[in-house]
Design an enzyme around this catalytic site. Structure first.
Site, PDB file in Angstrom:
ATOM      1  N   LYS A 106       0.856  -1.183   0.000  1.00 14.25           N
ATOM      2  CA  LYS A 106       0.000   0.000   0.000  1.00 14.25           C
ATOM      3  C   LYS A 106       0.886   1.225   0.000  1.00 14.25           C
ATOM      4  O   LYS A 106       1.998   1.192   0.536  1.00 14.25           O
ATOM      5  CB  LYS A 106      -0.883   0.023   1.257  1.00 14.25           C
ATOM      6  CG  LYS A 106      -2.111   0.881   1.098  1.00 14.25           C
ATOM      7  CD  LYS A 106      -3.159   0.149   0.284  1.00 14.25           C
ATOM      8  CE  LYS A 106      -4.481   0.841   0.234  1.00 14.25           C
ATOM      9  NZ  LYS A 106      -5.544  -0.111  -0.116  1.00 14.25           N
ATOM     10  N   THR A 190     -14.677  -2.928  -7.449  1.00 12.50           N
ATOM     11  CA  THR A 190     -14.801  -3.017  -5.985  1.00 12.50           C
ATOM     12  C   THR A 190     -16.278  -3.116  -5.615  1.00 12.50           C
ATOM     13  O   THR A 190     -16.693  -3.989  -4.832  1.00 12.50           O
ATOM     14  CB  THR A 190     -14.140  -1.809  -5.292  1.00 12.50           C
ATOM     15  OG1 THR A 190     -12.779  -1.737  -5.723  1.00 12.50           O
ATOM     16  CG2 THR A 190     -14.200  -1.920  -3.776  1.00 12.50           C
ATOM     17  N   GLY A 220     -17.755   7.898  -3.348  1.00 14.68           N
ATOM     18  CA  GLY A 220     -16.661   7.907  -4.320  1.00 14.68           C
ATOM     19  C   GLY A 220     -16.856   6.738  -5.271  1.00 14.68           C
ATOM     20  O   GLY A 220     -17.983   6.288  -5.502  1.00 14.68           O
ATOM     21  N   ASN A 221     -15.760   6.216  -5.779  1.00 12.38           N
ATOM     22  CA  ASN A 221     -15.844   5.127  -6.757  1.00 12.38           C
ATOM     23  C   ASN A 221     -16.620   3.922  -6.215  1.00 12.38           C
ATOM     24  O   ASN A 221     -17.578   3.453  -6.843  1.00 12.38           O
ATOM     25  CB  ASN A 221     -14.415   4.736  -7.172  1.00 12.38           C
ATOM     26  CG  ASN A 221     -14.381   3.534  -8.101  1.00 12.38           C
ATOM     27  OD1 ASN A 221     -14.489   2.395  -7.650  1.00 12.38           O
ATOM     28  ND2 ASN A 221     -14.267   3.775  -9.384  1.00 12.38           N
ATOM     29  N   SER A 349      -7.861  -6.011 -10.808  1.00 16.20           N
ATOM     30  CA  SER A 349      -6.476  -5.557 -10.990  1.00 16.20           C
ATOM     31  C   SER A 349      -5.596  -6.739 -11.409  1.00 16.20           C
ATOM     32  O   SER A 349      -4.727  -6.612 -12.275  1.00 16.20           O
ATOM     33  CB  SER A 349      -5.921  -4.984  -9.688  1.00 16.20           C
ATOM     34  OG  SER A 349      -6.236  -3.625  -9.550  1.00 16.20           O
TER      35      SER A 349
HETATM   36  N1  GLU Z   1      -7.144  -0.019  -3.341  1.00 17.96           N
HETATM   37  C1  GLU Z   1      -7.906  -1.200  -3.622  1.00 17.96           C
HETATM   38  C2  GLU Z   1      -7.998  -2.052  -2.373  1.00 17.96           C
HETATM   39  O1  GLU Z   1      -7.816  -1.593  -1.279  1.00 17.96           O
HETATM   40  C3  GLU Z   1      -7.405  -1.942  -4.851  1.00 17.96           C
HETATM   41  C4  GLU Z   1      -6.019  -2.484  -4.806  1.00 17.96           C
HETATM   42  C5  GLU Z   1      -5.524  -3.050  -6.124  1.00 17.96           C
HETATM   43  O2  GLU Z   1      -6.285  -3.108  -7.070  1.00 17.96           O
HETATM   44  O3  GLU Z   1      -4.348  -3.443  -6.163  1.00 17.96           O
HETATM   45  O4  GLU Z   1      -8.333  -3.201  -2.437  1.00 17.96           O
END
Ligand code: GLU
Length: 416
Positions: A106, A190, A220-221, A349
């Site tokens: 992260k 998501t 948001g998204n 992803s």
């Molecule tokens: N930020 C998103 C999460 O917390 C996606 C992470 C990603 O696609 O690598 O799951």
């Protein structure tokens, strides 16, 4: 956070809890409690007025026993090292629950993107990639969007990395626009994943979307698309919110119209015909389904007793503290924990990364079918573990994930 629990300590507590139930080997447990590497960078950015401002950025990498590090990048004024580390831990377990060959990563930059011009945002994003360049790459660590980061930011970052490498390297980052190697379905993934887990939870209770009311924190998204999908499936969306506050209408909202209002005014607040509520009030509404889709630490021991929803689908990372979890479990709330319910984003992803590495691109239908398969299988597996061990769904998700990680650690000779 009113519990005053640091998110890193919260993540460690969740690991400790699962480790003691599993009787996990001491070495494996200890490795899982810490990030392998955390990079702290200072990024000088030329602002539009000619001055130089230095922004703080981080990239945390947790445990890469199953594959390269993977996880989003957050642009937010409250980004700090401990939050980034906590989020990297959660990514490891999220990837483990749904069976992706990744470890947790992260990153984030402490900034308020709403106060930056497009040019400043681009220079900041490129500067961040230059600063973390040595530790990222398609085989090392693959960032993605998170709170307040967009496909456009991913495109700049991919471009910067490719320039530094000297060749086009789309597999370094996911969540890109489709025109530069993104995957169909990534932008909605998501929310799609969260809604699939809610569908399965409803099914297990003999219910359908048409019979339920929904409240969503965050627009948001993840929040907006979750609103769109539950509405399309016939649920009544009675409340939504964003960082400025919330709105309530017992007759239900049309999510597109609320979205248009937010686009025009900058917030969902003051939507015509709605009652204004606070973010705290939204969490305590008498609805069937609650979707926290904003930030961590919002359901705590202070308000968990007042939560009336029967199902919580966590589209955000870490919205519920461990103490709140106990209360919700005792009150019979069906918890769909973040590491399961918000895994749709990282699943697509993964699909995007596979498409980049093979240079062969999938149809929307292929993405949808494979995402549904992975989410449904993970839901069923976690539900099974929760029955087997007689534990709540979050603990079950950790158990399921940690078993995978522990097996790989033993086979690779790390511990155990
Ligand atoms: N930020 C998103 C999460 O917390 C996606 C992470 C990603 O696609 O690598 O799951």
């Amino acid at each position: 956070m009113s519990d005053k629990l640091n998110p890193f300590e919260m993540a460690q507590q969740q690991i400790d809890n699962a480790a003691s139930i599993l009787g996990l080997e001491q070495g494996i447990h200890e490795i899982l409690r810490w990030p392998k590497r955390v990079l702290y960078v200072n990024i000088p950015v030329k602002m539009d007025d000619g001055s130089i401002k230095v922004f703080k950025g981080y990239r945390a990498q947790h445990v890469d026993v199953l594959g390269p590090y993977k996880g989003g990048l957050r642009y937010h004024p409250e980004v700090c090292m401990d939050e980034t580390i906590a989020l990297s831990l959660w990514m490891t377990f999220k990837c483990g629950v749904v069976g992706l060959p990744y470890g947790g990563g992260k990153g984030g930059i402490t900034c308020n993107p709403k106060e930056l011009s497009l040019g400043e945002l681009e220079r900041l994003s490129r500067g961040y990639v230059q600063a973390i360049f040595p530790i990222i790459g398609p085989e090392k660590d693959i960032p993605a969007p998170d709170v307040y980061t967009t496909p456009q930011i991913m495109a700049w970052m991919m471009d910067e990395f490719s320039m530094l490498k000297g060749y086009y390297s789309p597999g370094v980052i996911t969540g890109k626009p489709v025109a530069v190697g993104g995957s169909l379905g990534r932008n909605t993934a998501t929310a799609t994943g969260t809604v699939i887990t809610i569908r399965e939870a409803l099914k297990s209770m003999g219910k359908s979307f048409r019979e339920v009311t929904v409240a969503i924190q965050g627009y948001g998204n993840a929040g907006f698309f979750a609103a769109k999908f539950v509405h399309e499936k016939g649920a009544k969306l009675v409340a939504v919110s964003d960082s400025r506050g919330g709105i309530l209408n017992k007759e239900g909202f049309d999510p597109y119209k609320v979205f248009e209002h937010k686009e025009k005014t900058g917030s969902v607040v003051d939507y015509p015909g709605a009652t204004t509520i606070t973010n705290e009030q939204l969490l305590e509404l008498p609805v069937d389904v609650l979707i926290p889709a904003a930030l961590e630490g919002v359901i705590t021991k202070a308000n968990a007793h007042n939560v009336k929803a029967k199902i919580i689908g966590e589209a955000a990372n870490g919205p519920t503290t461990p103490e709140a979890d106990e209360i919700l479990y005792k009150n019979g709330v069906f918890m769909l924990p973040d590491i399961l319910a918000s895994a749709g984003g990282v699943i697509v992803s993964y699909f995007e990364w596979v498409q980049n590495l093979t240079n062969y691109y999938w149809t929307q239908e292929e993405v949808d079918i494979r995402l549904d398969e992975k989410m449904t299988a993970a839901f069923k597996a976690v539900l099974e573990v929760s029955k087997q061990y007689k534990v709540d769904m979050r603990t079950a998700a950790y158990l399921h994930s940690i078993k995978r990680l522990a097996e790989a650690m033993k086979l690779r000779g790390w511990a155990g």
